[in-house]
Design a protein around this motif. Structure first.
Motif, PDB file in Angstrom:
ATOM      1  N   ASP A   9       0.822  -1.193   0.000  1.00 29.96           N
ATOM      2  CA  ASP A   9       0.000   0.000   0.000  1.00 29.96           C
ATOM      3  C   ASP A   9       0.865   1.256   0.000  1.00 29.96           C
ATOM      4  OD1 ASP A   9      -2.260  -1.471   0.058  1.00 29.96           O
ATOM      5  OD2 ASP A   9      -2.409  -1.451   2.254  1.00 29.96           O
ATOM      6  N   ASP A  10       1.965   1.211   0.704  1.00 29.92           N
ATOM      7  CA  ASP A  10       2.816   2.396   0.808  1.00 29.92           C
ATOM      8  C   ASP A  10       3.551   2.681  -0.501  1.00 29.92           C
ATOM      9  OD1 ASP A  10       2.120   2.801   3.375  1.00 29.92           O
ATOM     10  OD2 ASP A  10       3.870   1.798   4.239  1.00 29.92           O
ATOM     11  N   GLY A  11       3.820   1.776  -1.291  1.00 35.47           N
ATOM     12  CA  GLY A  11       4.602   1.947  -2.506  1.00 35.47           C
ATOM     13  C   GLY A  11       3.915   2.816  -3.508  1.00 35.47           C
ATOM     14  N   SER A  12       2.589   2.856  -3.450  1.00 37.66           N
ATOM     15  CA  SER A  12       1.900   3.667  -4.417  1.00 37.66           C
ATOM     16  C   SER A  12       1.976   5.141  -4.065  1.00 37.66           C
ATOM     17  CB  SER A  12       0.449   3.212  -4.517  1.00 37.66           C
ATOM     18  OG  SER A  12      -0.170   3.398  -3.262  1.00 37.66           O
ATOM     19  N   ARG A  13       2.158   5.412  -2.867  1.00 38.79           N
ATOM     20  CA  ARG A  13       2.179   6.803  -2.448  1.00 38.79           C
ATOM     21  C   ARG A  13       3.589   7.419  -2.488  1.00 38.79           C
ATOM     22  NH1 ARG A  13      -1.073   6.092   2.968  1.00 38.79           N
ATOM     23  NH2 ARG A  13      -2.678   4.804   2.123  1.00 38.79           N
ATOM     24  N   ARG A  14       4.612   6.698  -2.527  1.00 41.21           N
ATOM     25  CA  ARG A  14       5.991   7.212  -2.500  1.00 41.21           C
ATOM     26  C   ARG A  14       6.453   7.594  -3.889  1.00 41.21           C
ATOM     27  NH1 ARG A  14       9.812   3.154   0.402  1.00 41.21           N
ATOM     28  NH2 ARG A  14       8.132   2.058   1.360  1.00 41.21           N
ATOM     29  N   SER A  15       7.512   8.469  -3.894  1.00 42.95           N
ATOM     30  CA  SER A  15       8.113   8.859  -5.163  1.00 42.95           C
ATOM     31  C   SER A  15       8.991   7.719  -5.659  1.00 42.95           C
ATOM     32  CB  SER A  15       8.925  10.129  -4.984  1.00 42.95           C
ATOM     33  OG  SER A  15       9.944   9.916  -4.045  1.00 42.95           O
ATOM     34  N   PRO A  16       9.284   7.744  -6.935  1.00 50.62           N
ATOM     35  CA  PRO A  16      10.091   6.648  -7.473  1.00 50.62           C
ATOM     36  C   PRO A  16      11.459   6.627  -6.797  1.00 50.62           C
ATOM     37  CG  PRO A  16       9.734   8.325  -9.137  1.00 50.62           C
ATOM     38  CD  PRO A  16       8.968   8.723  -7.898  1.00 50.62           C
ATOM     39  N   PRO A  17      12.029   5.499  -6.668  1.00 47.70           N
ATOM     40  CA  PRO A  17      13.332   5.395  -6.002  1.00 47.70           C
ATOM     41  C   PRO A  17      14.396   6.191  -6.758  1.00 47.70           C
ATOM     42  CG  PRO A  17      12.831   3.342  -7.087  1.00 47.70           C
ATOM     43  CD  PRO A  17      11.623   4.246  -7.243  1.00 47.70           C
ATOM     44  N   ALA A  18      15.398   6.769  -6.019  1.00 47.53           N
ATOM     45  CA  ALA A  18      16.483   7.570  -6.612  1.00 47.53           C
ATOM     46  C   ALA A  18      17.339   6.670  -7.464  1.00 47.53           C
ATOM     47  CB  ALA A  18      17.320   8.204  -5.520  1.00 47.53           C
ATOM     48  N   PRO A  19      17.631   7.157  -8.637  1.00 46.94           N
ATOM     49  CA  PRO A  19      18.459   6.331  -9.511  1.00 46.94           C
ATOM     50  C   PRO A  19      19.876   6.248  -8.962  1.00 46.94           C
ATOM     51  CG  PRO A  19      18.038   8.445 -10.538  1.00 46.94           C
ATOM     52  CD  PRO A  19      17.288   8.423  -9.244  1.00 46.94           C
ATOM     53  N   GLY A  20      20.650   5.307  -9.368  1.00 45.93           N
ATOM     54  CA  GLY A  20      22.028   5.100  -8.936  1.00 45.93           C
ATOM     55  C   GLY A  20      22.938   6.157  -9.569  1.00 45.93           C
ATOM     56  N   PRO A  21      24.179   6.173  -9.177  1.00 43.95           N
ATOM     57  CA  PRO A  21      25.093   7.182  -9.733  1.00 43.95           C
ATOM     58  C   PRO A  21      25.136   7.080 -11.244  1.00 43.95           C
ATOM     59  CG  PRO A  21      26.292   5.538  -8.460  1.00 43.95           C
ATOM     60  CD  PRO A  21      24.833   5.222  -8.337  1.00 43.95           C
ATOM     61  N   ARG A  22      25.093   8.246 -11.819  1.00 49.16           N
ATOM     62  CA  ARG A  22      25.101   8.273 -13.286  1.00 49.16           C
ATOM     63  C   ARG A  22      26.545   8.351 -13.754  1.00 49.16           C
ATOM     64  NH1 ARG A  22      20.118  12.315 -13.620  1.00 49.16           N
ATOM     65  NH2 ARG A  22      18.629  10.811 -12.867  1.00 49.16           N
ATOM     66  N   PRO A  23      26.946   7.720 -14.836  1.00 54.63           N
ATOM     67  CA  PRO A  23      28.341   7.673 -15.285  1.00 54.63           C
ATOM     68  C   PRO A  23      28.822   9.017 -15.841  1.00 54.63           C
ATOM     69  CG  PRO A  23      26.958   6.354 -16.740  1.00 54.63           C
ATOM     70  CD  PRO A  23      26.081   6.849 -15.613  1.00 54.63           C
ATOM     71  N   TRP A  24      28.013   9.861 -16.351  1.00 53.26           N
ATOM     72  CA  TRP A  24      28.466  11.119 -16.958  1.00 53.26           C
ATOM     73  C   TRP A  24      28.898  12.129 -15.904  1.00 53.26           C
ATOM     74  CZ3 TRP A  24      25.720  15.540 -15.857  1.00 53.26           C
ATOM     75  CH2 TRP A  24      24.451  15.398 -15.364  1.00 53.26           C
ATOM     76  N   ILE A  25      28.401  12.016 -14.681  1.00 50.76           N
ATOM     77  CA  ILE A  25      28.795  12.942 -13.620  1.00 50.76           C
ATOM     78  C   ILE A  25      30.269  12.739 -13.288  1.00 50.76           C
ATOM     79  CG2 ILE A  25      28.480  13.525 -11.191  1.00 50.76           C
ATOM     80  CD1 ILE A  25      25.537  13.065 -11.539  1.00 50.76           C
ATOM     81  N   GLY A  26      30.769  11.555 -13.252  1.00 52.29           N
ATOM     82  CA  GLY A  26      32.185  11.276 -12.994  1.00 52.29           C
ATOM     83  C   GLY A  26      33.077  11.868 -14.075  1.00 52.29           C
ATOM     84  N   TRP A  27      32.603  11.683 -15.328  1.00 49.53           N
ATOM     85  CA  TRP A  27      33.372  12.254 -16.435  1.00 49.53           C
ATOM     86  C   TRP A  27      33.377  13.789 -16.374  1.00 49.53           C
ATOM     87  CZ3 TRP A  27      36.695   9.483 -18.880  1.00 49.53           C
ATOM     88  CH2 TRP A  27      36.507   8.117 -19.028  1.00 49.53           C
ATOM     89  N   LEU A  28      32.281  14.353 -15.943  1.00 46.53           N
ATOM     90  CA  LEU A  28      32.203  15.811 -15.809  1.00 46.53           C
ATOM     91  C   LEU A  28      33.181  16.306 -14.738  1.00 46.53           C
ATOM     92  CD1 LEU A  28      30.763  18.478 -16.594  1.00 46.53           C
ATOM     93  CD2 LEU A  28      29.142  17.993 -14.756  1.00 46.53           C
ATOM     94  N   GLN A  29      33.253  15.608 -13.642  1.00 47.57           N
ATOM     95  CA  GLN A  29      34.196  15.992 -12.585  1.00 47.57           C
ATOM     96  C   GLN A  29      35.644  15.868 -13.067  1.00 47.57           C
ATOM     97  OE1 GLN A  29      33.113  13.432  -9.343  1.00 47.57           O
ATOM     98  NE2 GLN A  29      31.561  14.864  -8.551  1.00 47.57           N
ATOM     99  N   ILE A  30      35.959  14.822 -13.765  1.00 46.53           N
ATOM    100  CA  ILE A  30      37.316  14.635 -14.309  1.00 46.53           C
ATOM    101  C   ILE A  30      37.625  15.741 -15.316  1.00 46.53           C
ATOM    102  CG2 ILE A  30      38.738  13.134 -15.747  1.00 46.53           C
ATOM    103  CD1 ILE A  30      37.368  10.747 -14.399  1.00 46.53           C
ATOM    104  N   GLY A  31      36.670  16.075 -16.168  1.00 50.32           N
ATOM    105  CA  GLY A  31      36.870  17.122 -17.168  1.00 50.32           C
ATOM    106  C   GLY A  31      37.101  18.478 -16.523  1.00 50.32           C
ATOM    107  N   LEU A  32      36.284  18.810 -15.506  1.00 53.89           N
ATOM    108  CA  LEU A  32      36.454  20.094 -14.818  1.00 53.89           C
ATOM    109  C   LEU A  32      37.789  20.157 -14.091  1.00 53.89           C
ATOM    110  CD1 LEU A  32      32.862  20.747 -13.390  1.00 53.89           C
ATOM    111  CD2 LEU A  32      34.033  21.990 -15.196  1.00 53.89           C
ATOM    112  N   SER A  33      38.182  19.065 -13.437  1.00 52.97           N
ATOM    113  CA  SER A  33      39.476  19.035 -12.745  1.00 52.97           C
ATOM    114  C   SER A  33      40.609  19.206 -13.740  1.00 52.97           C
ATOM    115  CB  SER A  33      39.639  17.726 -11.975  1.00 52.97           C
ATOM    116  OG  SER A  33      38.653  17.600 -10.986  1.00 52.97           O
ATOM    117  N   SER A  34      40.528  18.540 -14.868  1.00 55.12           N
ATOM    118  CA  SER A  34      41.571  18.658 -15.905  1.00 55.12           C
ATOM    119  C   SER A  34      41.633  20.085 -16.433  1.00 55.12           C
ATOM    120  CB  SER A  34      41.286  17.697 -17.057  1.00 55.12           C
ATOM    121  OG  SER A  34      41.256  16.385 -16.606  1.00 55.12           O
ATOM    122  N   MET A  35      40.451  20.670 -16.665  1.00 50.59           N
ATOM    123  CA  MET A  35      40.412  22.027 -17.188  1.00 50.59           C
ATOM    124  C   MET A  35      41.026  23.003 -16.168  1.00 50.59           C
ATOM    125  SD  MET A  35      37.203  24.169 -18.719  1.00 50.59           S
ATOM    126  CE  MET A  35      36.409  24.402 -17.151  1.00 50.59           C
TER     127      MET A  35
END
Length: 154
Positions: A9-35
């Motif tokens: 019953d509770d599952g219908s009322r909750r928001s969808p579960p948070a997705p796992g870490p996305r792979p592009w965020i890591g690449w973005l951090q590496i790119g910003l650090s390199s820059m």
């Protein structure tokens, strides 16, 4: 009532579960650090380049100041040489003037000596240039009598 254990019953009322870490965020951090690292290296290189440029400009400025100082020194030395030449000319003139004054003093003392001798020495004849004797005033052989000269004829 709803029980806590009912998850269905509770599952219908909750928001969808948070997705796992996305792979592009890591690449973005590496790119910003390199820059950021590349920007740091670029800034460091530019700072070194400007430092070298400033050193070259300081050397040029120092060279120009030395050149101007040398020019001023040369002009002052030339003026000093001219002044020394003028002073030597003045000293030579002063020595010549002193020699002439000594010679003038010697001539004055010689003239005073001559004038003093002329005053002290009695004159042998009152007339320094006596007139020659006329034949009429010469003694005759007529007994040794002197006769006065004959009056001039008109």
């Amino acid at each position: 009532m709803v029980s806590i254990t009912d998850r269905e019953d509770d599952g219908s009322r909750r928001s969808p579960p948070a997705p796992g870490p996305r792979p592009w965020i890591g690449w973005l951090q590496i790119g910003l650090s390199s820059m950021l690292a590349v920007l740091f290296l670029v800034i460091l290189a530019k700072t070194r380049e400007q430092s070298q440029l400033l050193m070259r400009l300081e050397q040029r400025l120092q060279g120009l100041e030395n050149s101007r100082a040398l020019d001023r020194t040369s002009v002052l030395e030339e003026q000093q040489r001219a002044m020394v030449g003028r002073l030597q000319t003045l000293e030579a003139g002063a020595q010549r003037l002193q020699a002439l004054e000594q010679q003038q003093d010697a001539w004055r003392s010689a003239l005073a000596d001559l004038q003093g001798r002329a005053v002290r020495r009695p004159l042998l004849s009152p007339d320094p240039f006596p007139a020659p004797e006329s034949p009429a005033a010469s003694p005759r052989s007529d007994g040794g009598v002197l006769r006065p000269p004959a009056p001039p004829s008109p």
